[in-house]
Write a protein that holds these residues in place. Structure first.
Motif, PDB file in Angstrom:
ATOM      1  N   CYS A 115     -87.350 -12.514 -55.269  1.00  0.00           N
ATOM      2  CA  CYS A 115     -86.189 -11.752 -55.749  1.00  0.00           C
ATOM      3  C   CYS A 115     -84.884 -12.144 -55.072  1.00  0.00           C
ATOM      4  O   CYS A 115     -83.818 -12.003 -55.647  1.00  0.00           O
ATOM      5  CB  CYS A 115     -86.437 -10.258 -55.561  1.00  0.00           C
ATOM      6  SG  CYS A 115     -86.403  -9.715 -53.824  1.00  0.00           S
ATOM      7  N   GLU A 116     -84.939 -12.608 -53.826  1.00  0.00           N
ATOM      8  CA  GLU A 116     -83.762 -12.925 -53.015  1.00  0.00           C
ATOM      9  C   GLU A 116     -82.826 -11.727 -52.868  1.00  0.00           C
ATOM     10  O   GLU A 116     -81.627 -11.889 -52.633  1.00  0.00           O
ATOM     11  CB  GLU A 116     -82.992 -14.119 -53.583  1.00  0.00           C
ATOM     12  CG  GLU A 116     -83.776 -15.419 -53.529  1.00  0.00           C
ATOM     13  CD  GLU A 116     -82.932 -16.627 -53.844  1.00  0.00           C
ATOM     14  OE1 GLU A 116     -82.140 -17.033 -52.979  1.00  0.00           O
ATOM     15  OE2 GLU A 116     -83.040 -17.149 -54.977  1.00  0.00           O
ATOM     16  N   ALA A 117     -83.362 -10.528 -53.007  1.00  0.00           N
ATOM     17  CA  ALA A 117     -82.551  -9.313 -52.893  1.00  0.00           C
ATOM     18  C   ALA A 117     -83.103  -8.342 -51.858  1.00  0.00           C
ATOM     19  O   ALA A 117     -82.601  -7.235 -51.729  1.00  0.00           O
ATOM     20  CB  ALA A 117     -82.470  -8.626 -54.251  1.00  0.00           C
ATOM     21  N   GLY A 118     -84.139  -8.748 -51.123  1.00  0.00           N
ATOM     22  CA  GLY A 118     -84.686  -7.871 -50.096  1.00  0.00           C
ATOM     23  C   GLY A 118     -85.611  -6.808 -50.622  1.00  0.00           C
ATOM     24  O   GLY A 118     -85.822  -5.784 -49.974  1.00  0.00           O
ATOM     25  N   ASN A 119     -86.214  -7.054 -51.798  1.00  0.00           N
ATOM     26  CA  ASN A 119     -87.020  -6.015 -52.434  1.00  0.00           C
ATOM     27  C   ASN A 119     -88.520  -6.283 -52.436  1.00  0.00           C
ATOM     28  O   ASN A 119     -89.310  -5.356 -52.277  1.00  0.00           O
ATOM     29  CB  ASN A 119     -86.574  -5.825 -53.892  1.00  0.00           C
ATOM     30  CG  ASN A 119     -85.191  -5.241 -53.995  1.00  0.00           C
ATOM     31  OD1 ASN A 119     -84.793  -4.433 -53.170  1.00  0.00           O
ATOM     32  ND2 ASN A 119     -84.446  -5.651 -55.000  1.00  0.00           N
ATOM     33  N   CYS A 120     -88.924  -7.551 -52.650  1.00  0.00           N
ATOM     34  CA  CYS A 120     -90.324  -7.776 -53.008  1.00  0.00           C
ATOM     35  C   CYS A 120     -91.216  -8.203 -51.857  1.00  0.00           C
ATOM     36  O   CYS A 120     -92.442  -8.181 -51.989  1.00  0.00           O
ATOM     37  CB  CYS A 120     -90.417  -8.803 -54.128  1.00  0.00           C
ATOM     38  SG  CYS A 120     -90.035 -10.499 -53.605  1.00  0.00           S
ATOM     39  N   GLN A 154     -83.132 -12.368 -46.432  1.00  0.00           N
ATOM     40  CA  GLN A 154     -82.079 -11.499 -45.914  1.00  0.00           C
ATOM     41  C   GLN A 154     -81.872 -11.668 -44.411  1.00  0.00           C
ATOM     42  O   GLN A 154     -80.973 -11.079 -43.839  1.00  0.00           O
ATOM     43  CB  GLN A 154     -82.423 -10.033 -46.199  1.00  0.00           C
ATOM     44  CG  GLN A 154     -82.572  -9.692 -47.661  1.00  0.00           C
ATOM     45  CD  GLN A 154     -81.282  -9.843 -48.419  1.00  0.00           C
ATOM     46  OE1 GLN A 154     -80.219  -9.452 -47.938  1.00  0.00           O
ATOM     47  NE2 GLN A 154     -81.336 -10.415 -49.619  1.00  0.00           N
ATOM     48  N   GLY A 155     -82.746 -12.466 -43.757  1.00  0.00           N
ATOM     49  CA  GLY A 155     -82.709 -12.576 -42.307  1.00  0.00           C
ATOM     50  C   GLY A 155     -81.671 -13.552 -41.803  1.00  0.00           C
ATOM     51  O   GLY A 155     -81.503 -14.650 -42.345  1.00  0.00           O
ATOM     52  N   GLU A 156     -80.975 -13.156 -40.741  1.00  0.00           N
ATOM     53  CA  GLU A 156     -80.007 -14.008 -40.055  1.00  0.00           C
ATOM     54  C   GLU A 156     -80.282 -13.939 -38.559  1.00  0.00           C
ATOM     55  O   GLU A 156     -80.729 -12.909 -38.051  1.00  0.00           O
ATOM     56  CB  GLU A 156     -78.570 -13.537 -40.324  1.00  0.00           C
ATOM     57  CG  GLU A 156     -78.147 -13.587 -41.769  1.00  0.00           C
ATOM     58  CD  GLU A 156     -76.733 -13.041 -41.954  1.00  0.00           C
ATOM     59  OE1 GLU A 156     -76.367 -12.097 -41.222  1.00  0.00           O
ATOM     60  OE2 GLU A 156     -76.005 -13.565 -42.797  1.00  0.00           O
ATOM     61  N   PRO A 157     -79.991 -15.013 -37.809  1.00  0.00           N
ATOM     62  CA  PRO A 157     -80.250 -14.985 -36.371  1.00  0.00           C
ATOM     63  C   PRO A 157     -79.212 -14.164 -35.613  1.00  0.00           C
ATOM     64  O   PRO A 157     -78.046 -14.090 -36.012  1.00  0.00           O
ATOM     65  CB  PRO A 157     -80.152 -16.456 -35.977  1.00  0.00           C
ATOM     66  CG  PRO A 157     -79.164 -17.025 -36.955  1.00  0.00           C
ATOM     67  CD  PRO A 157     -79.427 -16.298 -38.249  1.00  0.00           C
ATOM     68  N   THR A 158     -79.635 -13.546 -34.529  1.00  0.00           N
ATOM     69  CA  THR A 158     -78.699 -12.885 -33.607  1.00  0.00           C
ATOM     70  C   THR A 158     -78.804 -13.501 -32.216  1.00  0.00           C
ATOM     71  O   THR A 158     -78.174 -13.011 -31.278  1.00  0.00           O
ATOM     72  CB  THR A 158     -78.976 -11.374 -33.536  1.00  0.00           C
ATOM     73  OG1 THR A 158     -80.327 -11.153 -33.127  1.00  0.00           O
ATOM     74  CG2 THR A 158     -78.737 -10.710 -34.883  1.00  0.00           C
ATOM     75  N   THR A 159     -79.597 -14.560 -32.083  1.00  0.00           N
ATOM     76  CA  THR A 159     -79.715 -15.326 -30.844  1.00  0.00           C
ATOM     77  C   THR A 159     -79.557 -16.807 -31.174  1.00  0.00           C
ATOM     78  O   THR A 159     -79.723 -17.203 -32.332  1.00  0.00           O
ATOM     79  CB  THR A 159     -81.086 -15.082 -30.171  1.00  0.00           C
ATOM     80  OG1 THR A 159     -82.129 -15.339 -31.119  1.00  0.00           O
ATOM     81  CG2 THR A 159     -81.207 -13.646 -29.668  1.00  0.00           C
ATOM     82  N   PRO A 160     -79.227 -17.654 -30.191  1.00  0.00           N
ATOM     83  CA  PRO A 160     -78.957 -19.068 -30.477  1.00  0.00           C
ATOM     84  C   PRO A 160     -80.126 -19.824 -31.089  1.00  0.00           C
ATOM     85  O   PRO A 160     -79.923 -20.813 -31.796  1.00  0.00           O
ATOM     86  CB  PRO A 160     -78.594 -19.637 -29.095  1.00  0.00           C
ATOM     87  CG  PRO A 160     -78.080 -18.471 -28.329  1.00  0.00           C
ATOM     88  CD  PRO A 160     -78.895 -17.304 -28.787  1.00  0.00           C
ATOM     89  N   HIS A 161     -81.337 -19.397 -30.805  1.00  0.00           N
ATOM     90  CA  HIS A 161     -82.484 -20.056 -31.417  1.00  0.00           C
ATOM     91  C   HIS A 161     -83.487 -18.998 -31.880  1.00  0.00           C
ATOM     92  O   HIS A 161     -83.740 -18.017 -31.177  1.00  0.00           O
ATOM     93  CB  HIS A 161     -83.190 -21.006 -30.439  1.00  0.00           C
ATOM     94  CG  HIS A 161     -84.416 -21.635 -31.042  1.00  0.00           C
ATOM     95  ND1 HIS A 161     -84.347 -22.658 -31.967  1.00  0.00           N
ATOM     96  CD2 HIS A 161     -85.736 -21.353 -30.896  1.00  0.00           C
ATOM     97  CE1 HIS A 161     -85.568 -22.992 -32.344  1.00  0.00           C
ATOM     98  NE2 HIS A 161     -86.425 -22.221 -31.717  1.00  0.00           N
TER      99      HIS A 161
END
Length: 346
Positions: free
Chosen positions: A293-298, A332-339
């Motif tokens: 879905c690329e919408a954070g649903n499935c 929907q995930g993005e990093p909050t640390t350098p690696h």
């Protein structure tokens, strides 16, 4: 270990014709679930998520209701080809569009807050599930404003009528028919909400309808945390935009961090560029991780963060325990640390 997000063969035991373009599929699926959740069905080489109309508090069988959508690949195939006895592949139930629970000293306590729901068309599906559970499993009053195109489009008319008869002091449903009353207005939303700004408000339906209702409730003084919205379609406004969409990947800014993906047992370390999700970074590198879905649903794209930390833009599939265990929706995930290291299930 995270909850099983794979697919399972499920047999259809009955099909109920709700309206000319809406059918309920009764499934032989002994899955645990919460009212308001959905299953994702694999068909025609793609995946679609459909809400349950059943309630674990009131129904012995799991039911999902599907409305035929003009041009809809899966919904049309299901209506045209599926019959009792056929087998479909579904995920376990997922989703966070559920009744809120209170935390008391002795564990979960019953909430007294009313449930007020606004739904448009087939958006009644999870709302019916929520209403049945709230009425049968608590003492909470429930009120529903159901907007439909016309009388022939009303889904679950009989079931809603039965709830009105069974709970005359706790359940109210108001039908709004567009062909007679025009489209619902902000004033009508505020009037239906009344003085119950401390209620829990549930919204499901076409995006313009939900935007209207949500904005009207916020202007009415309802706190944002008391408004629960179920969205299955990602609009253009929801998608992150680049300043120059015509840029080729090599012309984009240099990466801000690195991402290691473990996919089918193989490790791939690649640049994680600012503003990209894990899925976008993987696809840019030529990898083919699972997604739908690329919408954070499935939850098709679920993976486990084993190093570093991440955040999600949208999450309508994972519960708090799964997030605490490190599971993430890579679309929907993005990093909050350098690696960050993200590992997909085999």
């Amino acid at each position: 270990m995270g909850r099983d997000h794979g697919f399972h063969p499920v047999r259809i035991t009955r099909i109920i014709q709700e309206t000319p373009d809406t059918r309920t599929y009764v499934l032989d699926a002994p899955f645990p679930y919460r009212a308001g959740q959905f299953v994702t069905i694999k068909a025609c080489g793609t995946l679609r998520s459909y809400s349950m109309s059943s309630s674990p508090e009131t129904d012995a069988e799991l039911m999902t209701t599907v409305k035929r959508v003009p041009g809809g690949l899966v919904s049309n195939w299901m209506h045209d080809h599926l019959a009792p006895g056929d087998v479909v592949e579904t995920t376990l139930p997922a989703g966070v569009f559920c009744l809120r629970e209170g935390d008391g000293a002795g564990g979960v306590r019953e909430l007294a807050a009313p449930v007020v729901a606004f739904c448009g068309g087939s958006g009644i599906t999870p709302i019916l599930s929520l209403a049945k559970s709230a009425l049968a499993g608590s003492g909470r009053p429930v009120r529903v404003l159901a907007a439909d195109r016309d009388a022939g489009s009303v889904i679950f008319s009989a079931a809603l009528g039965e709830l009105t008869e069974r709970y005359p002091d706790r359940f109210e449903v108001r039908h709004h028919l567009d062909d007679r009353q025009g489209f619902a207005t902000a004033d009508q939303v505020r009037e239906f909400a009344g003085d119950t700004t401390e209620a829990d408000f549930y919204l499901c339906g076409p995006a313009p309808f939900m935007d209207l209702v949500e904005n009207a409730l916020l202007a009415h003084g309802v706190a944002p945390e008391r408004i629960f919205v179920e969205r299955f379609a990602q609009t253009a406004a929801d998608r992150p935009l680049r300043e120059n969409p015509e840029q080729e990947p090599e012309e984009l800014p240099e990466h801000d961090s690195t991402l290691t993906l473990v996919l089918s047992g193989k490790r791939h370390t690649l640049a994680q560029r600012s503003g990209e999700t894990f899925l976008e970074s993987a696809r840019r590198a030529g990898l083919a991780p699972p997604f739908s879905c690329e919408a954070g649903n499935c939850a098709t794209c679920i993976a486990h963060v084993t190093e570093g930390e991440a955040k999600m833009r949208v999450n309508n599939a994972l519960d708090d325990d799964e997030i605490a265990e490190g599971w993430v929706l890579t679309c929907q995930g993005e990093p909050t640390t350098p690696h960050v290291t993200v590992e997909y299930e085999d």
